[in-house]
Design an enzyme around this catalytic site. Structure first.
Site, PDB file in Angstrom:
ATOM      1  N   ASP A  88       0.461  -1.697   0.578  1.00 17.29           N
ATOM      2  CA  ASP A  88       0.027   0.450   0.118  1.00 17.29           C
ATOM      3  C   ASP A  88       0.782   1.587   0.037  1.00 17.29           C
ATOM      4  OD1 ASP A  88       1.062  -0.424   2.689  1.00 17.29           O
ATOM      5  OD2 ASP A  88      -0.790  -0.899   3.298  1.00 17.29           O
ATOM      6  N   GLU A 146      -9.737  -1.952   5.581  1.00 13.74           N
ATOM      7  CA  GLU A 146     -10.248  -1.630   6.515  1.00 13.74           C
ATOM      8  C   GLU A 146     -11.844  -2.459   6.759  1.00 13.74           C
ATOM      9  OE1 GLU A 146      -8.870  -0.047   8.388  1.00 13.74           O
ATOM     10  OE2 GLU A 146      -8.136   1.557   7.549  1.00 13.74           O
ATOM     11  N   HIS A 157      -7.341  -4.183  10.021  1.00 11.47           N
ATOM     12  CA  HIS A 157      -6.791  -4.080   8.435  1.00 11.47           C
ATOM     13  C   HIS A 157      -5.611  -5.143   8.188  1.00 11.47           C
ATOM     14  CE1 HIS A 157      -4.979  -0.117   9.623  1.00 11.47           C
ATOM     15  NE2 HIS A 157      -3.908  -1.073   9.615  1.00 11.47           N
ATOM     16  N   ASN A 204      -7.195  -2.538  14.345  1.00 11.01           N
ATOM     17  CA  ASN A 204      -8.974  -3.002  13.696  1.00 11.01           C
ATOM     18  C   ASN A 204      -8.979  -3.949  12.809  1.00 11.01           C
ATOM     19  OD1 ASN A 204      -7.856  -1.794  11.516  1.00 11.01           O
ATOM     20  ND2 ASN A 204      -9.354   0.102  11.650  1.00 11.01           N
TER      21      ASN A 204
HETATM   22  C1  F6R Z   1       1.191  -0.741   6.080  1.00  7.27           C
HETATM   23  C2  F6R Z   1       0.361  -1.543   6.063  1.00  7.27           C
HETATM   24  C3  F6R Z   1      -0.140  -1.886   7.613  1.00  7.27           C
HETATM   25  C4  F6R Z   1      -0.114  -1.978   8.415  1.00  7.27           C
HETATM   26  C5  F6R Z   1      -0.879  -2.190  10.115  1.00  7.27           C
HETATM   27  C6  F6R Z   1       0.132  -2.379  11.498  1.00  7.27           C
HETATM   28  O1  F6R Z   1       1.868  -1.718   4.770  1.00  7.27           O
HETATM   29  O2  F6R Z   1      -0.230  -2.462   5.498  1.00  7.27           O
HETATM   30  O3  F6R Z   1      -1.417  -3.066   7.415  1.00  7.27           O
HETATM   31  O4  F6R Z   1       0.838  -3.619   8.352  1.00  7.27           O
HETATM   32  O5  F6R Z   1      -1.491  -1.399  10.117  1.00  7.27           O
HETATM   33  O6  F6R Z   1       1.012  -1.431  11.754  1.00  7.27           O
HETATM   34  P1  F6R Z   1       2.219  -1.729  12.615  1.00  7.27           P
HETATM   35  O7  F6R Z   1       3.019  -2.374  12.688  1.00  7.27           O
HETATM   36  O8  F6R Z   1       3.232  -0.112  12.480  1.00  7.27           O
HETATM   37  O9  F6R Z   1       1.718  -1.850  13.624  1.00  7.27           O
END
Ligand code: F6R
Length: 243
Positions: A67, A142, A137, A135
């Site tokens: 992403d 989302e 995702h 959450n």
């Molecule tokens: C980022 C991504 C997000 C993160 C998620 C967890 O490329 O795909 O889904 O993996 O937000 O983020 P952290 O590791 O910062 O807790």
């Protein structure tokens, strides 16, 4: 689903990095799916070390990131391109033109289709790295009432904007939109590795991997994937069934 539970963040990172390092050793021209966020930083540091120690080479590797934020120039320190260069690409022998992230500047349907096509043209993703949001995702998919299929544009949830504001000077600087691989894109990867650490992830780890498969918890769909390894530290694993 296979679970690997390690004592702490460093061991979790090493253990997850070993899966990637082994894969790169055995398939030097593999296609990796990569993630950003705090969780994989340690894993990338391990891969950088493996490369500088001469254990692995990225010279024939191709990568696709999950992403990118919309409307942030790639030079912006919070862009995911910047993150990937900073944490991995600038420190290994990878050809930058084989490192792909969705273009958040020209974020439209055509960009989404082209990204999907580029993945297919490379023969699909061999091994996809995922973190998990509080959450549920994955990528920026989302909670929703249906699972997204292909690379798409998303409006970020307030909870995600709030969680990611820790990287920005002010919450109002956090982009409101992003472009992300779809759940369908992720599910097509031949192998998936999920990393999560810390007590803050314990609840969602339990919900996503031991609860019902529902689009309100996007990561729960991974229960239907044939080859998923979840690498956790003790804290993130603290609520999962022990048998
Ligand atoms: C980022 C991504 C997000 C993160 C998620 C967890 O490329 O795909 O889904 O993996 O937000 O983020 P952290 O590791 O910062 O807790």
């Amino acid at each position: 689903m296979k679970f690997i539970i390690e004592k702490d963040y460093d061991k979790m990172s090493r253990s997850a990095a070993d899966i990637f390092a082994e894969h790169i050793e055995q398939n030097p021209s593999c296609v990796l799916g990569l993630a950003t966020g705090s969780t994989p930083e340690g894993l990338y540091a391990c891969l950088v070390k493996d490369c500088s120690d001469g254990k692995i080479s990225f010279s024939d590797v191709t990568t696709f990131n999950l992403d990118e934020y919309c409307d942030l120039p790639v030079e912006n320190e919070q862009s995911y391109r910047y993150f990937m260069n900073f944490n991995l690409f600038d420190h290994v022998d990878i050809a930058k033109n084989r490192t792909n992230l969705p273009c958040g500047i020209k974020a439209d349907d055509e960009t989404c289709k082209n990204y999907e096509q580029a993945i297919e043209d490379e023969g699909g993703i061999d091994i996809q790295l995922l973190g998990i949001g509080h959450n549920g995702h994955i990528g920026f998919n989302e909670p929703s009432d249906s699972f997204s299929v292909i690379t798409n544009l998303v409006d970020l949830k307030d909870s995600t904007i709030e969680a990611n504001s820790r990287f920005f000077d002010d919450i109002s600087d956090v982009p409101k939109r992003a472009i992300t691989m779809g759940i369908g894109t992720i599910m097509k990867a031949r192998k998936v590795v999920v990393v999560a650490n810390g007590q803050g992830k314990a609840e969602i780890v339990k919900k996503a991997f031991f609860g019902p498969v529902v689009p309100e918890v996007p990561a729960s769909v991974l229960q239907l994937h044939p080859d998923v390894t979840v690498v956790l530290d003790d804290e993130a694993a603290s609520l999962i069934p022990k048998d």
